[in-house]
Design a protein around this motif. Structure first.
Motif, PDB file in Angstrom:
ATOM      1  N   LYS A 128     -11.737 -12.865 -23.120  1.00 43.56           N
ATOM      2  CA  LYS A 128     -12.689 -12.885 -22.005  1.00 43.56           C
ATOM      3  C   LYS A 128     -12.100 -12.320 -20.713  1.00 43.56           C
ATOM      4  N   TYR A 129     -10.807 -11.990 -20.723  1.00 43.63           N
ATOM      5  CA  TYR A 129     -10.154 -11.485 -19.504  1.00 43.63           C
ATOM      6  C   TYR A 129      -9.327 -10.242 -19.817  1.00 43.63           C
ATOM      7  N   PRO A 130     -10.017  -9.145 -20.201  1.00 44.11           N
ATOM      8  CA  PRO A 130      -9.307  -7.888 -20.482  1.00 44.11           C
ATOM      9  C   PRO A 130      -8.845  -7.245 -19.172  1.00 44.11           C
ATOM     10  N   PRO A 131      -8.025  -6.195 -19.237  1.00 37.33           N
ATOM     11  CA  PRO A 131      -7.599  -5.493 -18.021  1.00 37.33           C
ATOM     12  C   PRO A 131      -8.794  -5.003 -17.202  1.00 37.33           C
ATOM     13  N   ARG A 132      -8.669  -5.108 -15.882  1.00 38.15           N
ATOM     14  CA  ARG A 132      -9.729  -4.689 -14.971  1.00 38.15           C
ATOM     15  C   ARG A 132      -9.498  -3.255 -14.507  1.00 38.15           C
ATOM     16  N   LYS A 133     -10.585  -2.554 -14.202  1.00 43.10           N
ATOM     17  CA  LYS A 133     -10.473  -1.172 -13.756  1.00 43.10           C
ATOM     18  C   LYS A 133      -9.853  -1.054 -12.368  1.00 43.10           C
ATOM     19  N   ASP A 134     -10.005  -2.101 -11.540  1.00 47.12           N
ATOM     20  CA  ASP A 134      -9.493  -2.040 -10.170  1.00 47.12           C
ATOM     21  C   ASP A 134      -8.090  -2.613 -10.044  1.00 47.12           C
ATOM     22  N   MET A 135      -7.464  -2.965 -11.165  1.00 42.36           N
ATOM     23  CA  MET A 135      -6.122  -3.557 -11.166  1.00 42.36           C
ATOM     24  C   MET A 135      -5.269  -2.874 -12.226  1.00 42.36           C
TER      25      MET A 135
ATOM     26  N   SER B 268      14.685 -36.054 -12.488  1.00 43.08           N
ATOM     27  CA  SER B 268      14.574 -35.429 -11.163  1.00 43.08           C
ATOM     28  C   SER B 268      14.578 -33.914 -11.238  1.00 43.08           C
ATOM     29  N   ASP B 269      14.569 -33.353 -12.446  1.00 38.27           N
ATOM     30  CA  ASP B 269      14.542 -31.909 -12.642  1.00 38.27           C
ATOM     31  C   ASP B 269      13.221 -31.507 -13.315  1.00 38.27           C
ATOM     32  N   TYR B 270      12.828 -30.247 -13.093  1.00 34.82           N
ATOM     33  CA  TYR B 270      11.559 -29.769 -13.641  1.00 34.82           C
ATOM     34  C   TYR B 270      11.697 -28.309 -14.052  1.00 34.82           C
ATOM     35  N   ILE B 271      11.011 -27.940 -15.122  1.00 35.08           N
ATOM     36  CA  ILE B 271      10.964 -26.560 -15.575  1.00 35.08           C
ATOM     37  C   ILE B 271       9.507 -26.117 -15.685  1.00 35.08           C
ATOM     38  N   ILE B 272       9.209 -24.922 -15.185  1.00 40.96           N
ATOM     39  CA  ILE B 272       7.909 -24.281 -15.373  1.00 40.96           C
ATOM     40  C   ILE B 272       8.195 -22.865 -15.857  1.00 40.96           C
ATOM     41  N   MET B 273       7.573 -22.459 -16.962  1.00 41.51           N
ATOM     42  CA  MET B 273       7.807 -21.131 -17.521  1.00 41.51           C
ATOM     43  C   MET B 273       6.482 -20.484 -17.901  1.00 41.51           C
ATOM     44  N   ASN B 274       6.449 -19.134 -17.911  1.00 41.64           N
ATOM     45  CA  ASN B 274       5.249 -18.449 -18.376  1.00 41.64           C
ATOM     46  C   ASN B 274       5.554 -17.097 -18.998  1.00 41.64           C
ATOM     47  N   TYR B 275       4.626 -16.620 -19.818  1.00 39.51           N
ATOM     48  CA  TYR B 275       4.690 -15.260 -20.342  1.00 39.51           C
ATOM     49  C   TYR B 275       3.262 -14.751 -20.541  1.00 39.51           C
ATOM     50  N   SER B 276       3.110 -13.437 -20.595  1.00 44.67           N
ATOM     51  CA  SER B 276       1.788 -12.831 -20.668  1.00 44.67           C
ATOM     52  C   SER B 276       1.155 -12.974 -22.051  1.00 44.67           C
TER      53      SER B 276
ATOM     54  N   LYS C  79       0.845  -1.205   0.000  1.00 45.54           N
ATOM     55  CA  LYS C  79       0.000   0.000   0.000  1.00 45.54           C
ATOM     56  C   LYS C  79       0.879   1.254   0.000  1.00 45.54           C
ATOM     57  N   PRO C  80       0.444   2.303  -0.686  1.00 41.96           N
ATOM     58  CA  PRO C  80      -0.842   2.526  -1.354  1.00 41.96           C
ATOM     59  C   PRO C  80      -0.820   2.245  -2.855  1.00 41.96           C
ATOM     60  N   LEU C  81       0.098   1.410  -3.338  1.00 39.94           N
ATOM     61  CA  LEU C  81       0.140   1.084  -4.758  1.00 39.94           C
ATOM     62  C   LEU C  81      -1.113   0.300  -5.156  1.00 39.94           C
ATOM     63  N   LYS C  82      -1.480   0.413  -6.430  1.00 29.95           N
ATOM     64  CA  LYS C  82      -2.590  -0.378  -6.944  1.00 29.95           C
ATOM     65  C   LYS C  82      -2.132  -1.823  -7.118  1.00 29.95           C
ATOM     66  N   ASN C  83      -3.052  -2.743  -6.905  1.00 30.16           N
ATOM     67  CA  ASN C  83      -2.732  -4.156  -7.072  1.00 30.16           C
ATOM     68  C   ASN C  83      -2.560  -4.494  -8.552  1.00 30.16           C
ATOM     69  N   ARG C  84      -1.841  -5.574  -8.814  1.00 28.04           N
ATOM     70  CA  ARG C  84      -1.534  -5.989 -10.179  1.00 28.04           C
ATOM     71  C   ARG C  84      -2.168  -7.340 -10.506  1.00 28.04           C
ATOM     72  N   ASP C  85      -2.318  -7.598 -11.816  1.00 25.85           N
ATOM     73  CA  ASP C  85      -2.754  -8.918 -12.262  1.00 25.85           C
ATOM     74  C   ASP C  85      -2.109  -9.245 -13.602  1.00 25.85           C
ATOM     75  N   VAL C  86      -2.137 -10.523 -13.943  1.00 25.85           N
ATOM     76  CA  VAL C  86      -1.590 -10.990 -15.221  1.00 25.85           C
ATOM     77  C   VAL C  86      -2.453 -12.138 -15.748  1.00 25.85           C
ATOM     78  N   VAL C  87      -2.440 -12.281 -17.052  1.00 28.77           N
ATOM     79  CA  VAL C  87      -2.953 -13.485 -17.718  1.00 28.77           C
ATOM     80  C   VAL C  87      -1.757 -14.095 -18.421  1.00 28.77           C
ATOM     81  N   THR C  88      -1.451 -15.345 -18.111  1.00 36.17           N
ATOM     82  CA  THR C  88      -0.221 -15.938 -18.643  1.00 36.17           C
ATOM     83  C   THR C  88      -0.462 -17.298 -19.289  1.00 36.17           C
TER      84      THR C  88
END
Length: 258
Positions: free
Chosen positions: A127-134, A114-122, A96-105
């Protein structure tokens, strides 16, 4: 959660047995991902008493994340693309007082023994455009490399290049790198220790990240998505905001994982 070439993380060296300073988990970090120029951040943690497969499960299990990730506001899976890729939504609290953030990835994952990789990008989903409160942030490249170092030990390397879409105050950058990032890694470690017991009580055999035939997500076509470019989103200037008094304390590190 992504689809960049996951092999870039293979430069992380395998850990050796030794002292681990915090709750049997050693942590080290690079620069903060909160810088407006979105530099890459690299953090590494050594985990004793945590098998690599358990850490991999914890990172995938969205219901468990709602228990241990106290920064999460809302998170859910949107749909699956292939047996090892999906699209999801994640919203998190900012100091606070920054606005909260969100992402769609778009997230992808790959077990390698025994190894694992997890990756993401936006990505953009109609159906999930930017929200006014984020503020819609952009994950340029974010991922985890988990390396098994023994039957009950592993290391995790976290790489993040995130554009928070805005000019942030210096105290946010300092707090993120000096306090929030180490605390988040410590929470993850504690969550791993408690996961086997929790999972036994919560749909113990349901692990669609290991058994794709279990997936309950609707199928998505790649044509429904497009790459989320940072320059197409609004920038906000929060550089002059002062930290709120209630957010200056570190707060409790205890989570409800029952």
């Amino acid at each position: 959660m992504t689809g960049t070439s996951g092999r870039s993380g293979r430069s992380a060296s395998r850990s050796r047995a030794g002292a681990s300073p915090t709750a049997r988990a050693g942590w080290a970090s690079g620069c903060s991902c909160w810088s407006p120029s979105a530099p890459s951040t690299r953090s590494r943690m050594e985990c004793r008493d945590v098998p690599a497969e358990t850490l991999y499960d914890v990172l995938h299990d969205i219901e468990y994340r709602k228990k241990w990730d106290t920064n999460v506001i809302e998170t859910f899976d949107i749909g699956r693309l292939t047996a090892n890729s999906d699209v999801g939504y994640y919203a998190w609290r900012c100091p606070k007082p920054l606005k909260n953030r969100d992402v769609v990835t778009l997230r992808s994952w790959l077990p390698m023994g025994s190894d694992y990789i997890i990756m993401n990008y936006s990505v953009k989903h109609p159906k999930y455009p930017p929200r006014k409160d984020m503020v819609r942030a952009v994950s340029i490249q974010t991922g985890y490399l988990i390396e098994g170092t023994g039957a009950k030990s592993c290391t995790i390397t976290y790489l993040a290049q995130v554009d928070p879409k805005g000019s942030l105050p210096k105290w946010v950058v300092n707090k993120s790198s000096q306090f929030l990032a180490p605390k988040a890694m410590k929470k993850m470690y504690k969550a791993c220790l408690k996961y086997p017991e929790w999972k036994q009580k919560h749909d113990p055999h349901f692990k669609p990240w290991l058994f794709p035939e279990q997936s309950r997500l609707p199928a998505l076509a790649l044509s429904e998505l497009s790459l989320q470019h940072a320059d197409s989103l609004e920038n906000i200037d929060e550089s002059s905001l002062a930290e709120s008094k209630e957010d200056r304390g570190e707060g409790s590190d205890e989570d409800s994982l029952t």
